[in-house]
Design a protein around this motif. Sequence first.
Motif, PDB file in Angstrom:
ATOM      1  N   TRP A  28       4.849  12.022  -6.480  1.00 24.04           N
ATOM      2  CA  TRP A  28       4.481  12.577  -5.184  1.00 24.04           C
ATOM      3  C   TRP A  28       3.091  12.065  -4.816  1.00 24.04           C
ATOM      4  O   TRP A  28       2.170  12.071  -5.651  1.00 24.04           O
ATOM      5  CB  TRP A  28       4.463  14.097  -5.218  1.00 24.04           C
ATOM      6  CG  TRP A  28       5.818  14.707  -5.256  1.00 24.04           C
ATOM      7  CD1 TRP A  28       6.507  15.133  -6.366  1.00 24.04           C
ATOM      8  CD2 TRP A  28       6.674  14.971  -4.145  1.00 24.04           C
ATOM      9  NE1 TRP A  28       7.725  15.641  -6.010  1.00 24.04           N
ATOM     10  CE2 TRP A  28       7.858  15.554  -4.639  1.00 24.04           C
ATOM     11  CE3 TRP A  28       6.558  14.779  -2.765  1.00 24.04           C
ATOM     12  CZ2 TRP A  28       8.912  15.943  -3.814  1.00 24.04           C
ATOM     13  CZ3 TRP A  28       7.601  15.159  -1.947  1.00 24.04           C
ATOM     14  CH2 TRP A  28       8.760  15.740  -2.467  1.00 24.04           C
ATOM     15  N   PHE A  29       2.961  11.650  -3.577  1.00 25.36           N
ATOM     16  CA  PHE A  29       1.697  11.209  -3.008  1.00 25.36           C
ATOM     17  C   PHE A  29       1.431  12.046  -1.763  1.00 25.36           C
ATOM     18  O   PHE A  29       2.314  12.724  -1.245  1.00 25.36           O
ATOM     19  CB  PHE A  29       1.774   9.741  -2.584  1.00 25.36           C
ATOM     20  CG  PHE A  29       1.932   8.764  -3.704  1.00 25.36           C
ATOM     21  CD1 PHE A  29       3.161   8.571  -4.340  1.00 25.36           C
ATOM     22  CD2 PHE A  29       0.863   7.992  -4.124  1.00 25.36           C
ATOM     23  CE1 PHE A  29       3.307   7.656  -5.364  1.00 25.36           C
ATOM     24  CE2 PHE A  29       0.999   7.071  -5.142  1.00 25.36           C
ATOM     25  CZ  PHE A  29       2.222   6.900  -5.765  1.00 25.36           C
TER      26      PHE A  29
ATOM     27  N   GLU B 262      -7.126   7.648   2.491  1.00 21.40           N
ATOM     28  CA  GLU B 262      -6.175   6.808   1.784  1.00 21.40           C
ATOM     29  C   GLU B 262      -5.099   7.677   1.123  1.00 21.40           C
ATOM     30  O   GLU B 262      -5.306   8.856   0.851  1.00 21.40           O
ATOM     31  CB  GLU B 262      -6.889   5.970   0.726  1.00 21.40           C
ATOM     32  CG  GLU B 262      -7.862   4.957   1.307  1.00 21.40           C
ATOM     33  CD  GLU B 262      -8.448   4.053   0.241  1.00 21.40           C
ATOM     34  OE1 GLU B 262      -9.136   3.080   0.615  1.00 21.40           O
ATOM     35  OE2 GLU B 262      -8.230   4.309  -0.960  1.00 21.40           O
ATOM     36  N   ARG B 263      -3.972   7.049   0.883  1.00 26.08           N
ATOM     37  CA  ARG B 263      -2.903   7.759   0.189  1.00 26.08           C
ATOM     38  C   ARG B 263      -3.321   8.031  -1.249  1.00 26.08           C
ATOM     39  O   ARG B 263      -3.933   7.173  -1.903  1.00 26.08           O
ATOM     40  CB  ARG B 263      -1.627   6.928   0.237  1.00 26.08           C
ATOM     41  CG  ARG B 263      -0.400   7.671  -0.234  1.00 26.08           C
ATOM     42  CD  ARG B 263       0.865   7.073   0.349  1.00 26.08           C
ATOM     43  NE  ARG B 263       0.960   5.654   0.150  1.00 26.08           N
ATOM     44  CZ  ARG B 263       1.848   4.875   0.756  1.00 26.08           C
ATOM     45  NH1 ARG B 263       2.709   5.409   1.613  1.00 26.08           N
ATOM     46  NH2 ARG B 263       1.886   3.586   0.503  1.00 26.08           N
TER      47      ARG B 263
ATOM     48  N   ASP C 167      -5.472  20.658   1.324  1.00 26.26           N
ATOM     49  CA  ASP C 167      -4.176  20.118   0.907  1.00 26.26           C
ATOM     50  C   ASP C 167      -3.340  19.673   2.105  1.00 26.26           C
ATOM     51  O   ASP C 167      -2.248  19.110   1.927  1.00 26.26           O
ATOM     52  CB  ASP C 167      -3.385  21.171   0.117  1.00 26.26           C
ATOM     53  CG  ASP C 167      -4.017  21.510  -1.223  1.00 26.26           C
ATOM     54  OD1 ASP C 167      -4.050  22.718  -1.570  1.00 26.26           O
ATOM     55  OD2 ASP C 167      -4.474  20.582  -1.912  1.00 26.26           O
ATOM     56  N   THR C 168      -3.828  19.906   3.303  1.00 25.76           N
ATOM     57  CA  THR C 168      -3.113  19.483   4.508  1.00 25.76           C
ATOM     58  C   THR C 168      -2.979  17.971   4.530  1.00 25.76           C
ATOM     59  O   THR C 168      -3.973  17.240   4.436  1.00 25.76           O
ATOM     60  CB  THR C 168      -3.858  19.961   5.764  1.00 25.76           C
ATOM     61  OG1 THR C 168      -3.834  21.397   5.787  1.00 25.76           O
ATOM     62  CG2 THR C 168      -3.210  19.413   7.021  1.00 25.76           C
ATOM     63  N   ALA C 169      -1.744  17.503   4.634  1.00 22.48           N
ATOM     64  CA  ALA C 169      -1.466  16.059   4.577  1.00 22.48           C
ATOM     65  C   ALA C 169       0.023  15.836   4.778  1.00 22.48           C
ATOM     66  O   ALA C 169       0.818  16.778   4.777  1.00 22.48           O
ATOM     67  CB  ALA C 169      -1.902  15.483   3.227  1.00 22.48           C
ATOM     68  N   VAL C 170       0.380  14.571   4.925  1.00 27.52           N
ATOM     69  CA  VAL C 170       1.779  14.171   4.845  1.00 27.52           C
ATOM     70  C   VAL C 170       2.065  13.848   3.384  1.00 27.52           C
ATOM     71  O   VAL C 170       1.328  13.070   2.766  1.00 27.52           O
ATOM     72  CB  VAL C 170       2.073  12.957   5.734  1.00 27.52           C
ATOM     73  CG1 VAL C 170       3.524  12.523   5.560  1.00 27.52           C
ATOM     74  CG2 VAL C 170       1.788  13.284   7.193  1.00 27.52           C
TER      75      VAL C 170
ATOM     76  N   GLU D 244      -0.311   3.791  -7.646  1.00 29.82           N
ATOM     77  CA  GLU D 244       0.469   3.557  -6.428  1.00 29.82           C
ATOM     78  C   GLU D 244       1.100   2.182  -6.405  1.00 29.82           C
ATOM     79  O   GLU D 244       2.210   2.012  -5.914  1.00 29.82           O
ATOM     80  CB  GLU D 244      -0.418   3.741  -5.196  1.00 29.82           C
ATOM     81  CG  GLU D 244       0.314   3.520  -3.882  1.00 29.82           C
ATOM     82  CD  GLU D 244      -0.555   3.802  -2.684  1.00 29.82           C
ATOM     83  OE1 GLU D 244      -1.617   4.422  -2.837  1.00 29.82           O
ATOM     84  OE2 GLU D 244      -0.155   3.390  -1.565  1.00 29.82           O
ATOM     85  N   VAL D 245       0.414   1.217  -6.964  1.00 32.89           N
ATOM     86  CA  VAL D 245       0.900  -0.154  -6.929  1.00 32.89           C
ATOM     87  C   VAL D 245       2.255  -0.281  -7.612  1.00 32.89           C
ATOM     88  O   VAL D 245       3.027  -1.194  -7.318  1.00 32.89           O
ATOM     89  CB  VAL D 245      -0.126  -1.112  -7.580  1.00 32.89           C
ATOM     90  CG1 VAL D 245      -0.250  -0.829  -9.079  1.00 32.89           C
ATOM     91  CG2 VAL D 245       0.238  -2.552  -7.335  1.00 32.89           C
ATOM     92  N   GLY D 246       2.577   0.638  -8.509  1.00 35.70           N
ATOM     93  CA  GLY D 246       3.839   0.547  -9.230  1.00 35.70           C
ATOM     94  C   GLY D 246       5.042   1.051  -8.461  1.00 35.70           C
ATOM     95  O   GLY D 246       6.184   0.863  -8.884  1.00 35.70           O
TER      96      GLY D 246
END
Length: 122
Positions: free
Chosen positions: A35-36, A43-44, A89-92, A106-108
């Motif tokens: 989960w991201f 940034e993500r 924590d508000t985010a997509v 993330e690169v993986g």
Amino acid sequence: VQLQASGGGLVQAGNSLGLSCIVSGVGSRNYHMAWFRQAPGQERELLAASRRSGGDPYYSDSVKGRFTISRDNAKNTIYLRMNDLKPEDTAVYYCAASQNVQWRAEVGYKYWGQGTLVTVSS
């Protein structure tokens, strides 16, 4: 590989929310799952990851102790349980799948869901 995330919404600070991510096209047991999230202007960020082989999950410092990742490979579904939510924590929130050895980066991650919005009010 297709991922469909759901469960986002508006919640008050201090409350809990659960996200789900259904994997289709392949068996989730063959993939590391994570989960991201991405907040506006930021940034993500990798929050939590679960290896396909099992073992201890990875959590970022920002969510450790509050969020829990789990998976049900029989249902091809991964979950993110979020407790004690905070306005920051508000985010997509995105789920992702990987067969790369870099399961904690993330690169993986090659396959991504569409994202679900979580809004935490103060």
